[in-house]
Scaffold this motif. Structure first.
Motif, mmCIF file in Angstrom:
data_model
loop_
_atom_site.group_PDB
_atom_site.id
_atom_site.type_symbol
_atom_site.label_atom_id
_atom_site.label_comp_id
_atom_site.label_asym_id
_atom_site.label_seq_id
_atom_site.Cartn_x
_atom_site.Cartn_y
_atom_site.Cartn_z
ATOM 1 N N HIS A 1 0.843 -1.203 0.000
ATOM 2 C CA HIS A 1 0.000 0.000 0.000
ATOM 3 C C HIS A 1 0.874 1.247 0.000
ATOM 4 O O HIS A 1 2.086 1.163 0.221
ATOM 5 C CB HIS A 1 -0.938 0.024 1.220
ATOM 6 N N ARG B 1 7.891 -9.859 15.803
ATOM 7 C CA ARG B 1 8.452 -8.604 15.285
ATOM 8 C C ARG B 1 7.627 -7.468 15.871
ATOM 9 O O ARG B 1 6.429 -7.376 15.633
ATOM 10 C CB ARG B 1 8.340 -8.599 13.747
ATOM 11 N N HIS C 1 4.811 -0.062 0.035
ATOM 12 C CA HIS C 1 5.490 -0.925 1.016
ATOM 13 C C HIS C 1 4.524 -1.961 1.563
ATOM 14 O O HIS C 1 3.300 -1.804 1.465
ATOM 15 C CB HIS C 1 6.107 -0.086 2.142
ATOM 16 N N SER D 1 4.777 -6.125 4.004
ATOM 17 C CA SER D 1 5.689 -7.054 4.689
ATOM 18 C C SER D 1 5.077 -8.447 4.731
ATOM 19 O O SER D 1 3.853 -8.601 4.699
ATOM 20 C CB SER D 1 6.037 -6.551 6.094
ATOM 21 N N TRP E 1 9.362 4.348 11.028
ATOM 22 C CA TRP E 1 9.047 2.967 11.466
ATOM 23 C C TRP E 1 10.173 2.551 12.406
ATOM 24 O O TRP E 1 11.326 2.397 11.999
ATOM 25 C CB TRP E 1 8.978 2.063 10.244
ATOM 26 N N ASP F 1 0.796 4.886 2.078
ATOM 27 C CA ASP F 1 0.110 5.432 3.263
ATOM 28 C C ASP F 1 -0.914 6.513 2.892
ATOM 29 O O ASP F 1 -1.974 6.621 3.520
ATOM 30 C CB ASP F 1 1.129 5.996 4.264
HETATM 31 O O1 LIG Z 1 4.853 -2.930 9.731
HETATM 32 C C1 LIG Z 1 4.584 -3.144 8.557
HETATM 33 O O2 LIG Z 1 4.936 -4.167 7.994
HETATM 34 C C2 LIG Z 1 3.857 -2.081 7.764
HETATM 35 C C3 LIG Z 1 3.781 -0.767 8.479
HETATM 36 C C4 LIG Z 1 3.264 0.329 7.612
HETATM 37 O O3 LIG Z 1 2.476 0.146 6.745
HETATM 38 C C5 LIG Z 1 3.770 1.690 7.845
HETATM 39 O O4 LIG Z 1 4.643 1.892 8.704
HETATM 40 O O5 LIG Z 1 3.329 2.626 7.154
#
Ligand SMILES: O=C(O)CCC(=O)C(=O)O
Ligand SMILES: [Fe+2]
Length: 275
Positions: free
Chosen positions: A132, A233, A222, A224, A150, A134
């Motif tokens: 996605h 995690r 991004h 995961s 992050w 943000d």
């Molecule tokens: O923690 C994740 O894998 C995704 C986190 C996320 O989408 C973000 O930090 O914008």
């Protein structure tokens, strides 16, 4: 750089490396910004909040699983910095603010919303975060210079389902083809490529030691995947704004649950101001 120590001042060289990586690639992996002591305390308090223990009496405004349930799924708790003072402290780190200012060149950095994320070990789709951008989730409400820090709370290795960034995708514009909540990474990838009219796709991972942070642009694609380590995690996604951001015309913070009043610096900590 020695990742176990924190350098209080960023060098000019560090700042320009951060800024050019963020501008060209859409993200940057910074060194450690939080002390081991604070990270250890934050890790314990994440477990407490996930279990429904809210020190301040304020529940997260959204949680993906009811307290104590869904331990085999991704746990996403929104604005849990208001549920616990240790989480608030960790997400308001001044060094995080300095890095955020360095990568963007901003004069002011303010937290406008947060996520606390726990990805348990596992390979089920339910632990994935779908590809996605943000801004897909924010564009009805806020505009301008918006991005995310992050922050790794556990050790985030290549095997623990680290963040994956599509290099340079912040230049693709707002595609509205992503889905944070879908575990089907391949399907969402195909949808994004179709919308973008190109099969270009070059990924990088964001493995980080505990206490280090990555920064990503609000348009970078991004997501995961699986966590094949033995430990959960744990991380915070700290959504940030600069002085070059505003509410969309006619909108206030009251229009969306994940937003808070920007005039209240407890709710929305200002973590950097140009000296
Ligand atoms: O923690 C994740 O894998 C995704 C986190 C996320 O989408 C973000 O930090 O914008
Ligand atoms: Fe995201």
């Amino acid at each position: 750089m020695n990742t176990s120590t924190i350098s209080p001042e960023l060098s000019t060289k560090q700042k320009s490396a951060g800024r050019s990586s963020y501008e060209e690639q859409g993200f940057y992996l910074a060194p450690k910004v939080i002390s081991d002591d604070l990270i250890e305390r934050a890790s314990a308090r994440i477990d407490a909040v996930v279990d429904g223990e809210y020190e301040t009496g304020v529940a997260p405004c959204y949680r993906s699983c009811p307290a104590g349930e869904g331990k085999d799924k991704l746990q996403k708790l929104d604005n849990a910095h208001l549920s616990d003072s240790v989480l608030h402290e960790a997400m308001s780190s001044p060094l995080l603010g300095q890095w955020a200012a360095a990568v963007t060149g901003a004069k002011m950095i303010q937290v406008f919303s947060t996520q606390t994320l726990v990805k348990p070990p596992g390979t089920k789709e339910a632990v994935n975060v779908g590809w996605h951008q943000d801004l897909e989730y924010w564009s009805k409400y806020v505009k301008g210079e918006l991005f995310t820090a992050w922050l790794a709370v556990s050790d985030v290795t290549e095997k623990s389902g680290p963040m994956r960034f599509v290099i340079g995708s912040q230049k693709w514009g707002l595609l509205e083809a992503g889905d944070f909540f879908s575990g089907k990474l391949d399907l969402i990838k195909a949808r994004i490529q179709e919308k973008n009219g190109s099969d270009s796709w070059n990924e990088a991972t964001g493995a980080l030691p505990p206490g280090a942070a990555s920064f990503h642009h609000c348009l970078v694609v991004h997501g995961s995947g699986s966590n094949t380590e033995t430990w959960p995690r744990k991380s915070f996604a700290i959504h940030l704004r600069t002085e070059k951001s505003q509410f969309v015309d006619g909108v206030t913070y009251k229009d969306a649950e994940f937003l808070n009043d920007w005039n209240d610096e407890y709710l929305c900590p200002v973590i950097y101001r140009e000296p």
